[in-house]
Design an enzyme around this catalytic site. Structure first.
Site, PDB file in Angstrom:
ATOM      1  N   ALA A   1     -66.667 -12.517 -22.422  1.00 23.34           N
ATOM      2  CA  ALA A   1     -67.435 -11.785 -23.276  1.00 23.34           C
ATOM      3  C   ALA A   1     -68.260 -10.809 -22.863  1.00 23.34           C
ATOM      4  O   ALA A   1     -68.572 -10.693 -21.321  1.00 23.34           O
ATOM      5  CB  ALA A   1     -68.512 -12.767 -24.035  1.00 23.34           C
TER       6      ALA A   1
ATOM      7  N   SER B   1     -66.066  -8.811 -32.796  1.00 27.90           N
ATOM      8  CA  SER B   1     -66.862  -9.981 -33.262  1.00 27.90           C
ATOM      9  C   SER B   1     -67.924  -9.501 -34.069  1.00 27.90           C
ATOM     10  O   SER B   1     -68.350  -8.316 -34.080  1.00 27.90           O
ATOM     11  CB  SER B   1     -67.450 -10.743 -32.082  1.00 27.90           C
TER      12      SER B   1
ATOM     13  N   LYS C   1     -74.513  -1.173 -19.024  1.00 25.61           N
ATOM     14  CA  LYS C   1     -73.209  -1.184 -18.951  1.00 25.61           C
ATOM     15  C   LYS C   1     -72.136  -2.231 -19.751  1.00 25.61           C
ATOM     16  O   LYS C   1     -71.089  -1.952 -20.048  1.00 25.61           O
ATOM     17  CB  LYS C   1     -72.662  -1.683 -17.203  1.00 25.61           C
TER      18      LYS C   1
ATOM     19  N   GLY D   1     -61.445 -16.402 -12.489  1.00 30.08           N
ATOM     20  CA  GLY D   1     -60.529 -17.257 -13.538  1.00 30.08           C
ATOM     21  C   GLY D   1     -60.174 -18.404 -12.754  1.00 30.08           C
ATOM     22  O   GLY D   1     -59.630 -19.360 -13.412  1.00 30.08           O
TER      23      GLY D   1
ATOM     24  N   ASP E   1     -61.072 -13.875 -18.406  1.00 29.94           N
ATOM     25  CA  ASP E   1     -61.730 -13.646 -19.605  1.00 29.94           C
ATOM     26  C   ASP E   1     -63.191 -13.667 -19.803  1.00 29.94           C
ATOM     27  O   ASP E   1     -63.906 -14.513 -19.329  1.00 29.94           O
ATOM     28  CB  ASP E   1     -61.048 -15.095 -20.497  1.00 29.94           C
TER      29      ASP E   1
ATOM     30  N   HIS F   1     -61.053 -15.352 -37.006  1.00 23.99           N
ATOM     31  CA  HIS F   1     -61.568 -15.512 -35.432  1.00 23.99           C
ATOM     32  C   HIS F   1     -60.476 -16.295 -34.898  1.00 23.99           C
ATOM     33  O   HIS F   1     -59.698 -17.416 -35.193  1.00 23.99           O
ATOM     34  CB  HIS F   1     -62.710 -16.680 -35.354  1.00 23.99           C
TER      35      HIS F   1
END
Length: 355
Positions: free
Chosen positions: A182, A146, A230, A312, A180, A122
């Site tokens: 997820a 992941s 999506k 960001g 950034d 990780h």
């Protein structure tokens, strides 16, 4: 649910505590230092899901042999602009930082670099790596695998991981623009952060064992993809580019982060670096990015908002503030970092990372 007390630490103190704990678990100093650099960065950016909350997990896996302490990291150049770094399942932050060095050398030579990282652990917040590349003048994209903890759209069982994506670009006279995310509504680490602070979560983040929405972070069994179908498509794309393309396990076959801490992870990640000079005038390019963010700032905010921020930007503001004023960390995590033990028994002997 009673919220946990928060302790504010100077960045250098947090770095020292993290490094010391990882070294106590037997991680060599160079790798421990790089991991601490990364975790402090994440906490300073407000990405507490990838900061000090992870140390107990890393320390326990290191102590149990699930991380190669002295990895034989090699680079296989497969073309003028392509290559694979074989990480020998070393500490993910260290392996991927070394891989970034190869990618930076390649993009300087050819103007383009696609570097895959095979067999890593990780590696934390991807923004750490793409920001470094953008500070050197390059546009950067990173993705990584992941383990399966996400319910696919229309399904009731976990299959893909949170499979994050990070992007960064240089900007004229400003720090890089860094984004950034997820491909889930929230990263698993956000669940860990909520557990460590004894806070409820929104019912749009995750589901319990019955597949029902839950606000209890301790009852979470599966996360939900962003934007339904999506986000589901995006996480499959990431899995292919950072996993299947490198000949690594995919989807539900990706090793679990939590089940067997004695086993190596064999995860995949990728960096794509682009030299703007190969496509346009690099100074004009950065000026266009500056114009873009300036125009975004000038847009009239909607009701309930004070300003339009570029993607960001709030993390950047958080970083600047926390680096100057101190980083908030849940007191149980600070207590653990200051203790002499490697293992963290705050959650019934399984650590803060328990599912």
């Amino acid at each position: 649910m009673t919220e946990t007390e928060i302790t504010v630490l100077k960045p250098e103190i947090l770095h020292q505590l993290i490094k010391k704990k990882l070294m106590k678990a037997s991680l060599p100093e160079e790798a421990a230092n790089e991991a601490a650099n990364h975790l402090v960065f994440a906490d300073a950016c407000g990405i507490h899901s990838h900061g000090a909350v992870r140390v107990d997990y890393y320390a326990e896996r290191i102590a149990k042999g699930g991380t190669t302490l002295h990895p034989n990291i090699t680079f296989e150049k497969t073309g003028p602009s392509t290559g694979i770094v074989h990480g020998d399942n070393g500490m993910g932050h260290y392996v991927c930082n070394e891989a970034l060095k190869y990618a930076l050398e390649m993009v300087e030579e050819s103007g383009l670099a696609f570097v895959g990282i095979s067999q890593t652990g990780h590696s934390g917040a991807l923004s750490y790596y793409v920001k470094k590349a953008a500070e050197e003048g390059y546009v950067a994209l990173s993705m990584c695998q992941s383990d399966p903890m996400v319910v696919p759209f229309g399904g009731s069982e976990n299959y893909f991981g949170t499979n994050p994506i990070a992007f960064a670009t240089p900007c004229e006279g400003q720090p890089p623009v860094v984004f950034d995310m997820a491909t889930t509504v929230q990263a698993w680490g956000k669940i860990l952060d909520a557990r460590s602070k004894q806070r409820e979560i929104p019912d749009t983040w995750a589901v319990d064992k019955e597949g029902n929405p839950t606000t209890d972070p301790n009852a979470v069994n599966g996360l939900l993809p962003i934007a339904g179908a999506k986000g589901y498509g995006l996480m499959m794309m990431v899995d292919i580019l950072a996993g299947s393309l490198l000949g690594l396990p995919f989807g539900k076959h990706v090793s679990s982060m939590y089940d067997d801490l004695t086993a190596k992870r064999n995860l995949g990640q990728m960096f794509l670096l682009i030299d703007p000079a190969k496509f346009t005038d690099p100074i004009a390019f950065q000026q266009r990015i500056l114009q873009m963010v300036t125009e975004l700032h000038a847009i009239k905010p909607a009701n309930g908002f004070d300003q339009v921020y570029y993607p960001g930007e709030l993390s950047k503001k958080c970083y600047d503030n926390y680096m100057a004023e101190g980083i908030p960390v849940a007191k149980p995590i600070v207590d653990y970092l200051q203790s002499e033990t490697v293992h963290f028994d705050q959650y019934g002997g399984k650590g803060a990372f328990a599912k």
